[in-house]
Design a protein around this motif. Structure first.
Motif, PDB file in Angstrom:
ATOM      1  N   MET A   1       0.838  -1.178   0.000  1.00  0.00           N
ATOM      2  CA  MET A   1       0.000   0.000   0.000  1.00  0.00           C
ATOM      3  C   MET A   1       0.883   1.242   0.000  1.00  0.00           C
ATOM      4  O   MET A   1       1.890   1.300   0.682  1.00  0.00           O
ATOM      5  CB  MET A   1      -0.900  -0.010   1.235  1.00  0.00           C
ATOM      6  N   LYS A   2       0.452   2.232  -0.732  1.00  0.00           N
ATOM      7  CA  LYS A   2       1.159   3.503  -0.760  1.00  0.00           C
ATOM      8  C   LYS A   2       0.492   4.450   0.239  1.00  0.00           C
ATOM      9  O   LYS A   2      -0.717   4.644   0.194  1.00  0.00           O
ATOM     10  CB  LYS A   2       1.104   4.100  -2.163  1.00  0.00           C
ATOM     11  N   TYR A   3       1.280   4.993   1.132  1.00  0.00           N
ATOM     12  CA  TYR A   3       0.770   5.927   2.130  1.00  0.00           C
ATOM     13  C   TYR A   3       0.949   7.343   1.597  1.00  0.00           C
ATOM     14  O   TYR A   3       2.071   7.757   1.325  1.00  0.00           O
ATOM     15  CB  TYR A   3       1.492   5.736   3.463  1.00  0.00           C
ATOM     16  N   ASP A   4      -0.149   8.070   1.461  1.00  0.00           N
ATOM     17  CA  ASP A   4      -0.060   9.390   0.838  1.00  0.00           C
ATOM     18  C   ASP A   4       0.367  10.465   1.838  1.00  0.00           C
ATOM     19  O   ASP A   4       0.489  10.230   3.039  1.00  0.00           O
ATOM     20  CB  ASP A   4      -1.371   9.756   0.140  1.00  0.00           C
ATOM     21  N   ASP A   5       0.589  11.659   1.294  1.00  0.00           N
ATOM     22  CA  ASP A   5       1.075  12.768   2.112  1.00  0.00           C
ATOM     23  C   ASP A   5       0.093  13.164   3.203  1.00  0.00           C
ATOM     24  O   ASP A   5       0.499  13.590   4.284  1.00  0.00           O
ATOM     25  CB  ASP A   5       1.401  13.976   1.236  1.00  0.00           C
ATOM     26  N   ASP A   6      -1.210  13.021   2.946  1.00  0.00           N
ATOM     27  CA  ASP A   6      -2.204  13.370   3.958  1.00  0.00           C
ATOM     28  C   ASP A   6      -2.045  12.490   5.196  1.00  0.00           C
ATOM     29  O   ASP A   6      -2.079  12.984   6.325  1.00  0.00           O
ATOM     30  CB  ASP A   6      -3.620  13.233   3.391  1.00  0.00           C
ATOM     31  N   MET A   7      -1.844  11.198   4.986  1.00  0.00           N
ATOM     32  CA  MET A   7      -1.668  10.282   6.119  1.00  0.00           C
ATOM     33  C   MET A   7      -0.419  10.649   6.924  1.00  0.00           C
ATOM     34  O   MET A   7      -0.447  10.686   8.158  1.00  0.00           O
ATOM     35  CB  MET A   7      -1.549   8.847   5.617  1.00  0.00           C
ATOM     36  N   LYS A   8       0.655  10.925   6.218  1.00  0.00           N
ATOM     37  CA  LYS A   8       1.914  11.279   6.892  1.00  0.00           C
ATOM     38  C   LYS A   8       1.782  12.613   7.627  1.00  0.00           C
ATOM     39  O   LYS A   8       2.283  12.769   8.748  1.00  0.00           O
ATOM     40  CB  LYS A   8       3.043  11.346   5.875  1.00  0.00           C
ATOM     41  N   ARG A   9       1.080  13.553   7.013  1.00  0.00           N
ATOM     42  CA  ARG A   9       0.872  14.865   7.638  1.00  0.00           C
ATOM     43  C   ARG A   9       0.071  14.715   8.935  1.00  0.00           C
ATOM     44  O   ARG A   9       0.363  15.354   9.949  1.00  0.00           O
ATOM     45  CB  ARG A   9       0.143  15.773   6.639  1.00  0.00           C
ATOM     46  N   ARG A  10      -0.932  13.850   8.900  1.00  0.00           N
ATOM     47  CA  ARG A  10      -1.734  13.604  10.104  1.00  0.00           C
ATOM     48  C   ARG A  10      -0.855  13.088  11.241  1.00  0.00           C
ATOM     49  O   ARG A  10      -0.989  13.523  12.386  1.00  0.00           O
ATOM     50  CB  ARG A  10      -2.831  12.590   9.808  1.00  0.00           C
ATOM     51  N   LEU A  11       0.042  12.167  10.923  1.00  0.00           N
ATOM     52  CA  LEU A  11       0.904  11.604  11.968  1.00  0.00           C
ATOM     53  C   LEU A  11       1.933  12.614  12.464  1.00  0.00           C
ATOM     54  O   LEU A  11       2.282  12.614  13.647  1.00  0.00           O
ATOM     55  CB  LEU A  11       1.583  10.337  11.477  1.00  0.00           C
ATOM     56  N   ARG A  12       2.399  13.471  11.587  1.00  0.00           N
ATOM     57  CA  ARG A  12       3.313  14.522  12.046  1.00  0.00           C
ATOM     58  C   ARG A  12       2.597  15.466  13.012  1.00  0.00           C
ATOM     59  O   ARG A  12       3.180  15.928  13.995  1.00  0.00           O
ATOM     60  CB  ARG A  12       3.870  15.296  10.854  1.00  0.00           C
ATOM     61  N   ARG A  13       1.319  15.730  12.730  1.00  0.00           N
ATOM     62  CA  ARG A  13       0.528  16.578  13.622  1.00  0.00           C
ATOM     63  C   ARG A  13       0.374  15.894  14.985  1.00  0.00           C
ATOM     64  O   ARG A  13       0.509  16.527  16.033  1.00  0.00           O
ATOM     65  CB  ARG A  13      -0.839  16.859  12.996  1.00  0.00           C
ATOM     66  N   VAL A  14       0.108  14.590  14.964  1.00  0.00           N
ATOM     67  CA  VAL A  14      -0.010  13.824  16.210  1.00  0.00           C
ATOM     68  C   VAL A  14       1.303  13.871  16.977  1.00  0.00           C
ATOM     69  O   VAL A  14       1.323  14.042  18.198  1.00  0.00           O
ATOM     70  CB  VAL A  14      -0.429  12.363  15.922  1.00  0.00           C
ATOM     71  N   GLU A  15       2.399  13.725  16.250  1.00  0.00           N
ATOM     72  CA  GLU A  15       3.718  13.787  16.876  1.00  0.00           C
ATOM     73  C   GLU A  15       3.897  15.111  17.624  1.00  0.00           C
ATOM     74  O   GLU A  15       4.364  15.150  18.767  1.00  0.00           O
ATOM     75  CB  GLU A  15       4.797  13.627  15.798  1.00  0.00           C
ATOM     76  N   GLY A  16       3.478  16.208  16.993  1.00  0.00           N
ATOM     77  CA  GLY A  16       3.554  17.517  17.641  1.00  0.00           C
ATOM     78  C   GLY A  16       2.642  17.600  18.855  1.00  0.00           C
ATOM     79  O   GLY A  16       3.011  18.189  19.878  1.00  0.00           O
TER      80      GLY A  16
END
Length: 86
Positions: free
Chosen positions: A1-16
């Motif tokens: 599965m390819k994980y798109d930028d939206d998914m990664k952006r969501r996790l970066r927000r969670v990280e913050g």
């Protein structure tokens, strides 16, 4: 599965958000405020998991349909994955 930028952006927000909660704890902030932020983190993670499962499910259904197979099993696996995550 390819994980798109939206998914990664969501996790970066969670990280913050998690870093923010840790800072609140280090500053001995009010329990209610910390729990409120932890709830927001959990909600953001839940929504990201749902998105990942939904996108993957869509891809799997299309693949199964192209092969002329029944998609019931794929849907059932996605539901079980979501249920197990709770």
């Amino acid at each position: 599965m390819k994980y798109d930028d939206d998914m990664k952006r969501r996790l970066r927000r969670v990280e913050g958000q998690v870093r923010g909660v840790l800072k609140m704890m280090e500053e001995n902030k009010n329990c209610k405020d910390v729990v409120s932020q932890l709830s927001a983190v959990r909600s953001a993670i839940d929504k990201t998991m749902a998105l990942v499962v939904a996108v993957n499910l869509e891809q799997c259904i299309l693949e199964e349909q192209e092969k002329g197979r029944d998609t019931h099993k794929v849907v059932q696996e996605a539901v079980e994955l979501l249920v197990k995550s709770r």
